[in-house]
Design a protein around this motif. Sequence first.
Motif, short mmCIF file in Angstrom:
data_model
loop_
_atom_site.label_atom_id
_atom_site.label_comp_id
_atom_site.label_asym_id
_atom_site.label_seq_id
_atom_site.Cartn_x
_atom_site.Cartn_y
_atom_site.Cartn_z
N TYR A 52 1.05 12.91 48.29
CA TYR A 52 0.07 11.90 47.90
C TYR A 52 -0.61 12.23 46.57
CZ TYR A 52 0.82 10.46 52.69
OH TYR A 52 1.40 10.03 53.86
N GLN A 53 0.03 13.07 45.77
CA GLN A 53 -0.44 13.43 44.43
C GLN A 53 -1.83 14.06 44.45
OE1 GLN A 53 0.48 9.36 42.82
NE2 GLN A 53 1.61 10.51 41.26
N VAL A 54 -2.11 14.79 45.51
CA VAL A 54 -3.35 15.55 45.61
C VAL A 54 -3.04 17.00 45.27
CG1 VAL A 54 -5.19 16.35 47.16
CG2 VAL A 54 -4.33 14.00 47.33
N ARG A 55 -3.89 17.61 44.45
CA ARG A 55 -3.63 18.97 44.00
C ARG A 55 -4.38 20.00 44.83
NH1 ARG A 55 -4.49 18.99 37.63
NH2 ARG A 55 -5.97 17.31 38.04
N ALA A 56 -3.83 21.19 44.89
CA ALA A 56 -4.38 22.29 45.67
C ALA A 56 -5.37 23.09 44.83
CB ALA A 56 -3.26 23.20 46.15
N ALA A 57 -6.50 23.45 45.45
CA ALA A 57 -7.53 24.21 44.75
C ALA A 57 -8.27 25.06 45.77
CB ALA A 57 -8.49 23.28 44.02
N SER A 58 -7.66 26.15 46.18
CA SER A 58 -8.17 26.94 47.30
C SER A 58 -9.58 27.47 47.04
CB SER A 58 -7.23 28.12 47.56
OG SER A 58 -7.70 28.90 48.63
N HIS A 59 -10.42 27.37 48.08
CA HIS A 59 -11.77 27.93 48.06
C HIS A 59 -11.69 29.42 47.75
CE1 HIS A 59 -15.96 28.11 48.98
NE2 HIS A 59 -15.86 28.68 50.16
N GLY A 60 -12.47 29.89 46.77
CA GLY A 60 -12.37 31.28 46.36
C GLY A 60 -13.69 31.94 46.05
N PHE A 91 -8.41 16.72 45.07
CA PHE A 91 -8.16 18.16 45.23
C PHE A 91 -8.50 18.55 46.66
CE2 PHE A 91 -9.14 17.50 40.79
CZ PHE A 91 -8.22 18.28 40.11
N ILE A 92 -7.60 19.33 47.29
CA ILE A 92 -7.85 19.83 48.64
C ILE A 92 -8.26 21.29 48.54
CG2 ILE A 92 -5.39 20.36 49.02
CD1 ILE A 92 -7.97 19.19 51.66
N ARG A 93 -9.40 21.65 49.20
CA ARG A 93 -10.09 22.90 48.92
C ARG A 93 -10.01 23.93 50.06
NH1 ARG A 93 -12.27 25.38 45.96
NH2 ARG A 93 -14.50 25.31 46.39
N CYS A 94 -9.08 23.80 50.97
CA CYS A 94 -9.02 24.71 52.12
C CYS A 94 -8.94 26.18 51.67
CB CYS A 94 -7.79 24.43 52.97
SG CYS A 94 -7.74 22.77 53.65
N ALA A 95 -9.70 27.03 52.34
CA ALA A 95 -9.57 28.47 52.13
C ALA A 95 -8.41 28.99 52.99
CB ALA A 95 -10.86 29.18 52.51
N ILE A 96 -7.62 29.88 52.46
CA ILE A 96 -6.47 30.41 53.20
C ILE A 96 -6.93 31.02 54.52
CG2 ILE A 96 -4.39 31.81 53.06
CD1 ILE A 96 -4.73 29.68 50.81
N VAL A 97 -8.01 31.80 54.49
CA VAL A 97 -8.48 32.50 55.69
C VAL A 97 -9.05 31.55 56.73
CG1 VAL A 97 -10.74 32.98 54.64
CG2 VAL A 97 -9.95 34.37 56.54
N HIS A 98 -9.64 30.44 56.32
CA HIS A 98 -10.30 29.56 57.28
C HIS A 98 -9.41 28.43 57.77
CE1 HIS A 98 -14.08 31.02 55.01
NE2 HIS A 98 -13.77 31.85 55.99
N ALA A 99 -8.22 28.32 57.22
CA ALA A 99 -7.32 27.24 57.61
C ALA A 99 -5.98 27.76 58.12
CB ALA A 99 -7.11 26.28 56.44
N GLY A 100 -6.00 28.90 58.80
CA GLY A 100 -4.81 29.33 59.51
C GLY A 100 -3.84 30.17 58.73
N ALA A 118 -6.15 37.20 46.92
CA ALA A 118 -4.79 37.49 46.47
C ALA A 118 -3.80 36.48 47.03
CB ALA A 118 -4.40 38.91 46.88
N ALA A 119 -3.95 36.15 48.33
CA ALA A 119 -3.06 35.17 48.94
C ALA A 119 -3.16 33.83 48.23
CB ALA A 119 -3.40 35.02 50.43
N ALA A 120 -4.39 33.43 47.87
CA ALA A 120 -4.59 32.15 47.20
C ALA A 120 -3.91 32.13 45.83
CB ALA A 120 -6.08 31.87 47.06
N VAL A 121 -4.00 33.24 45.10
CA VAL A 121 -3.40 33.27 43.77
C VAL A 121 -1.87 33.29 43.86
CG1 VAL A 121 -3.29 34.53 41.58
CG2 VAL A 121 -5.45 34.38 42.81
N HIS A 122 -1.33 34.03 44.82
CA HIS A 122 0.13 33.99 45.03
C HIS A 122 0.58 32.56 45.34
CE1 HIS A 122 1.57 38.17 45.03
NE2 HIS A 122 0.40 38.52 45.59
#
Length: 404
Positions: A307-315, A283-292, A325-329
């Motif tokens: 590479y079959q890695v799933r997204a799981a934004s820091h929240g 799982f890749i945990r980048c926050a939308i605000v901290h990663a551009g 809101a951006a992460a949920v969209h």
Amino acid sequence: MKIVDVQVIVTSPTRNFVTLKITTSDGIIGLGDATLNGRELAVASYLRDHISPLLIGRDPSRIEDTWNYLYKGAYWRRGPVTMAAVAAVDMALWDIKGKVAGLPLYQLLGGASRTGCLAYAHATGADLPELIDSVHEQLDLGYRAIRVQTGVPGLEKVYGVGHSGVATYEPADRGARPSEEIWDTSAYLRHIPSVFEQLRNHFGQELPLLHDAHHRLTPQQAARLGKELEPYDLFWLEDVTPAENPAALRLVRQHTTIPLAIGEVFNNIWDTELLLSEQLIDFIRCAIVHAGGITHVRKIWSLAELYQVRAASHGPTDVSPINFAAAVHMGLSAANFGIQEHMRHQPLVDEVFRHAFRFDDGYLHPGEEPGLGVSLDEELASRYPYESAYLPVAYLPDGTLHDW
């Protein structure tokens, strides 16, 4: 249509937030989150003094071009301050584009890939009985996945653990200096496997359980913990070792099959490339605000999908409802979405940042309002000025400063 006004708004309704407000010649307003916990004013200055003057007169519809202008056009790239500032602009422009189109952001990103985003809550307790009570409280609220953090015998405080099931570590401690905690890795490693054994005995095998090591382990220690937790079938083990050296995850991966999540401190796709291409994480945990922002994180998620890695934004609650809101969209639309962290903001925060996203029966949905679906009550926000606050620092018992 052109950008005619750019404002940076700093407010502290229980904790500090930095918001970028962009106004167009047609009177359309876009909002972006620029919050960087403990370094908020650095981002506010970057936006106010260096980026805002560059935006006046630009076409707000040219999102990709503006992103590259702010990133490639500056000699000094990357880093959390720069990328949070760029992210705020990016979010605000996507917000404007959605409002012009009359569509919620997720529709502009290709539409929904699911009916809702699976969310996980935080449960904490100073000891096992408190932790079990906290898990039950989160289950009663409707959550279907739970992150669990617990006190460690012999340690007065453990970051991320509140008493009586309350996660008191957000917001950060207010004051001129960070608070200090004593950390003992050996005590932690001895204790945690028994905690998960007892949680499984109490809740059974089906409940998805997550755990965060908060970057405090060496690769060898992380490998040991992963191996010892395998019998308890965690949904993931998060931030097992400092993320600056992604090659360190090779050793961890060699010794455990436990799913690994990392990336909330990442700022750029290059931070993720080795971890993704070598499939060292799940799982890749980048926050939308901290990663551009949305534009850049979409590229990270697309690379992860290969590479079959799933997204799981820091929240966490140290980003504003605009970022959330951006992460949920994005989560609703992305094919490789995995799970969304959901820490509930204080009621006052939700009054300042009115939002359309909602939680129901374990899942999040961004709502159908155009753009991001978040508005800012500027009059209410103005009543809560910035207050200095920091996350704690950790020391070993002998006084050595430890990894955060």
